[in-house]
Design an enzyme around this catalytic site. Structure first.
Site, PDB file in Angstrom:
ATOM      1  N   HIS A 118       0.878  -1.179   0.000  1.00  0.00           N
ATOM      2  CA  HIS A 118       0.000   0.000   0.000  1.00  0.00           C
ATOM      3  C   HIS A 118       0.914   1.227   0.000  1.00  0.00           C
ATOM      4  CE1 HIS A 118      -4.082   1.575   1.671  1.00  0.00           C
ATOM      5  NE2 HIS A 118      -3.415   2.595   1.135  1.00  0.00           N
ATOM      6  N   GLU A 131      -2.446  -1.771  -3.428  1.00  0.00           N
ATOM      7  CA  GLU A 131      -3.677  -1.169  -2.938  1.00  0.00           C
ATOM      8  C   GLU A 131      -3.443   0.304  -2.620  1.00  0.00           C
ATOM      9  OE1 GLU A 131      -4.329  -3.730   0.482  1.00  0.00           O
ATOM     10  OE2 GLU A 131      -3.237  -2.342   1.771  1.00  0.00           O
ATOM     11  N   HIS A 150      -8.015  -7.390   6.323  1.00  0.00           N
ATOM     12  CA  HIS A 150      -7.900  -6.471   7.448  1.00  0.00           C
ATOM     13  C   HIS A 150      -8.174  -7.187   8.755  1.00  0.00           C
ATOM     14  CE1 HIS A 150      -7.054  -2.582   9.079  1.00  0.00           C
ATOM     15  NE2 HIS A 150      -6.918  -2.104   7.861  1.00  0.00           N
TER      16      HIS A 150
END
Ligand code: PXP
Length: 247
Positions: A43, A74, A192
């Site tokens: 990320h 992401e 997550h």
């Protein structure tokens, strides 16, 4: 079987605390893939507190040496993500509506409210041949809207499940969202706060789940077990969940 994509954010966070380049994210990617992970997730935030833009080609090259493995990038397409993705061409781009200063991703896209702004971005990435996944809360009604935008997959935001993993009602919401997504023609990823205890039951109940992306808990486990053995433990947990689902 659900594929494991190892999120290297926390390895990069520790690396960034000093100038030595250690722990190396390249080493972490190689070690994870050697241990059986099916992919690597990063990320790249605008402040580069996790992986940096300069890490991306290095990691893409590592992933390319492991046939069948995938690179997932992401991030928020309205910050820095799109040019990075178009330059690096990962297998998958996961669009996340996180604020610049967010500690971590904290919600999915709101559809239909954010559909008009997302549509051209999804189109741009898909036209470039990249698979697009949208980070979504477990809202069954939103899944056909995600498909309508042209997304290939959704990633179900599993923090709420992780906090309430003993609550059958919460899990059922995810099961329904996953089913709605598949019915709409979407592949389903999840991520997550997944860990060794909760990932198996989630995948067993809400599967088939194409991919889970796991970083924080896996990094904690790696401190105790070593990175390779920690990755193997997650791969085993996913294999066991698949076997259980088949019974
Ligand atoms: N998916 C998304 C969109 C994320 O932002 C993160 C955290 O970087 C994860 C999955 C992985 O979460 P965790 O680090 O809690 O495993």
């Amino acid at each position: 079987m659900t594929r494991l994509s190892v999120n290297l954010n926390k390895i990069a966070l520790v690396r960034n605390a000093r100038d030595s380049g250690l722990p190396s994210v390249e080493w972490a990617a190689r070690t994870s893939l050697e241990a059986g992970a099916h992919g690597i997730t990063v990320h790249p935030r605008p402040d580069e507190r996790h992986v940096r833009a300069s890490d991306l080609p290095v990691l893409a090259a590592v992933v390319s040496r492991y046939p069948g493995s995938e690179f997932n990038i992401e991030g928020n397409p309205f910050h820095n993500l799109v040019p990075l993705a178009l330059a690096v061409r990962p297998h998958q781009v996961t669009l996340v509506p996180d604020a610049v200063d967010a500690r971590t991703s904290s919600s999915g896209w709101r559809l239909p409210d954010q559909a008009a702004m997302l549509a051209p971005v999804v189109d741009r990435l898909r036209s470039a041949g990249l698979r697009v996944s949208l980070f979504m809360d477990p809202d069954p009604e939103s899944m056909h809207l995600a498909r309508g935008l042209g997304a290939d997959r959704v990633e179900l935001y599993t923090e709420h499940y992780a906090r309430h993993s003993d609550d059958t009602g919460v899990l059922m919401r995810y099961v329904e969202a996953a089913e709605a997504a598949r019915t709409a023609g979407l592949g389903v990823n999840a991520g997550h706060d997944l860990n060794l205890s909760n990932v198996g039951p989630f995948v067993h109940a809400a599967g088939p789940i194409a991919e889970v992306s796991i970083g924080h808990a896996l990094t904690c486990d790696a401190l105790e077990r070593g990175l390779g053995p920690a990755v193997q433990a997650y791969v085993d947990a996913l294999a066991n969940a698949a076997t259980g689902a088949a019974r």
